[in-house]
Design an enzyme around this catalytic site. Structure first.
Site, mmCIF file in Angstrom:
data_model
loop_
_atom_site.group_PDB
_atom_site.id
_atom_site.type_symbol
_atom_site.label_atom_id
_atom_site.label_comp_id
_atom_site.label_asym_id
_atom_site.label_seq_id
_atom_site.Cartn_x
_atom_site.Cartn_y
_atom_site.Cartn_z
ATOM 1 C CG HIS A 144 -6.802 -1.382 -7.333
ATOM 2 N ND1 HIS A 144 -5.697 -0.979 -8.045
ATOM 3 C CD2 HIS A 144 -7.521 -2.145 -8.181
ATOM 4 C CE1 HIS A 144 -5.752 -1.471 -9.264
ATOM 5 N NE2 HIS A 144 -6.843 -2.182 -9.375
ATOM 6 C CG ASP A 182 -3.210 0.772 -6.475
ATOM 7 O OD1 ASP A 182 -3.477 -0.120 -5.645
ATOM 8 O OD2 ASP A 182 -3.741 0.832 -7.606
ATOM 9 C CB SER A 211 -5.461 -4.083 -11.712
ATOM 10 O OG SER A 211 -6.014 -2.843 -12.050
#
EC number: 3.4.21.-
Length: 457
Positions: free
Chosen positions: A258, A308, A405
């Protein structure tokens, strides 16, 4: 120190606001738009007082009943919160599945290890406690690579046959002989032997990973000292830290898909990876390794962050040192149980209200959750897929957040550190009952191996 999670969760896991927002009003059908006479108003007031009186009596009785419930059943009124050890408090929650799915029985496989002193390959067959030296007959580089992968390494660096006359053996030493007609990991392919026909055993070396050369010199603190997490990478767009990453090999870094998807229109030449970095204020222009290729998982879903993960191939190899190194992948069929104490690190926001990343690398310990608990109605209500795992606390004491992230969730395996998760999503940052959600690396091993195999250095 609290790290907190990056992106908003999948749509199913977001908060739903009920009713109109602040300052929003609407007229319902039948509302009177003209003045009401005083007589009608007075009669209405008397009727209203009578109604209010009756409602007051009912409300009083209701409050009394509620207080009685609080007195007799105090636990029932408490919100669901606590640590992982308080898992029994969620028994009233609706579980995503009544019980864990039973996996089909798999063929028994042989276990391997590499002796750290002489790099001789050893095998354990049929659950015997003894480890057997592997005979060189039937050996191939392809099998060596498969064994390195099964041990969590990304590549094979050296292999050869070693004469038995050149090593010291005890009189009870036994050997494992591979049958050329069967696969190298099936238990039936290996037969215990008292000697090797060729007079040679296998010596094997895999790429180094999972070590922290400077760890013994680090004492306390939440701001990270150089070398504490040598595989931690900062993925930058231009000069700005965007996401975390983990070094797998000198030219390979894994991050979250992402992160790349959010900036998919950016020029490839704008991406850089910094390794061995602790403070972003120390970064100078044109430092860092340029990214040659961005390879998101082909099944990545922007709707629910499934699959992801993404691989970054660098233009130039990183120079490994005491402060820059690779993390190991999970070993074949390795399982880290719930409650395992793992670590997450990154430069993300250190408070939910902050709008900027931390200058200094931060880390915190988080325990692993069971997927069943994390998918319960008290947590994420079935939003997790088999490619996800949870780690953190029900009371929200520590988590990851914006800027973290793509970074590593690592768990110790003896003296070796393994990449168990990639920071993916969560509801808010460090919110109670909403631990961090990570891409489950064990589910992507085949894809990582296949993608990186052809161009490793």
């Amino acid at each position: 120190m609290s790290l907190m999670l990056d992106d908003q969760p999948p749509m199913e896991a977001q908060y739903a606001e009920e009713g109109p927002g602040p300052g929003i009003f609407r007229a319902e059908p039948g509302d009177q738009q003209h003045p009401i006479s005083q007589a009608v108003c007075w009669r209405s007031m008397r009727r209203g007082c009578a109604v209010l009186g009756a409602l007051g009596l009912l409300a009083g009785a209701g409050v009394g009943s509620w207080l009685l419930v609080l007195y007799l059943c105090p636990a029932a009124s408490q919100p669901i919160s606590g640590t992982l050890q308080d898992e029994e408090i969620t028994l009233s929650c609706s579980e995503a599945s009544a019980e864990e799915a039973l996996l089909p029985a798999l063929p028994k496989t042989v276990s391997f290890r590499i002796n750290s002193e002489d790099f001789l390959l050893e095998a354990q067959v049929r659950d015997q406690p003894r480890w057997l030296l592997v005979c060189h007959e039937g050996w191939s580089p392809a099998l060596g690579l498969q064994i390195c992968w099964s041990l969590g390494h990304l590549r094979l660096t050296h292999h050869k046959g070693v004469n038995l006359t050149d090593i010291k053996l005890n009189s009870s030493q036994e050997f494992a002989q591979l049958s050329p007609r069967l696969g190298g990991f099936l238990e039936e392919a290996w037969q215990p032997r008292n000697n090797c026909t060729s007079g040679q055993v296998v010596s094997l070396r895999c790429s180094e990973c999972g070590a922290r050369p400077l760890a013994s010199r680090i004492v306390g603190g939440q701001s990270v000292a150089p070398g504490r997490w040598p595989w931690q990478a900062s993925v930058a767009l231009g000069f700005r830290h965007t996401c975390g990453g983990s070094v797998l090999a000198p030219r390979w870094v894994v991050t979250a898909a992402h992160c790349m998807h959010s900036f998919r229109l950016a020029r490839l030449s704008s991406w850089r990876v910094h390794a061995g970095l602790v403070s972003h204020s120390a970064v100078r222009p044109h430092q860092g390794a340029l990214v040659e290729r961005i390879i998101p998982h082909p099944l990545y879903s922007a709707q629910n962050h499934d699959y992801d993960v993404a691989l970054l191939r660098l233009q130039t190899a990183l120079n490994f040192s005491d402060t820059v190194g690779a993390v190991c992948l999970p070993a074949k069929e390795q399982h880290f149980p719930k409650g395992s104490r793992c670590w997450v690190s990154g430069w993300g926001h250190t408070h939910p209200s902050h709008t900027y990343s931390s200058d200094m690398l931060q880390d915190t310990v988080v325990p692993l959750f069971s997927t069943q608990l994390c998918n319960s109605s008290c947590v994420y209500s079935g939003a997790l897929t088999p490619r996800m795992l949870c780690a953190g606390y029900l009371d929200g004491r520590a988590d990851a957040c914006q800027g973290d992230s793509g970074g590593p969730l690592v768990c110790p395996d003896g003296d070796t550190w393994r990449l168990v998760g990639v920071v993916s999503w969560g509801r808010g940052c460090a919110e109670p009952n909403h631990p961090g959600v990570y891409a489950k690396v064990a589910e992507f091993l085949d894809w990582i191996h296949d993608t990186a195999q052809d161009s490793l250095l």
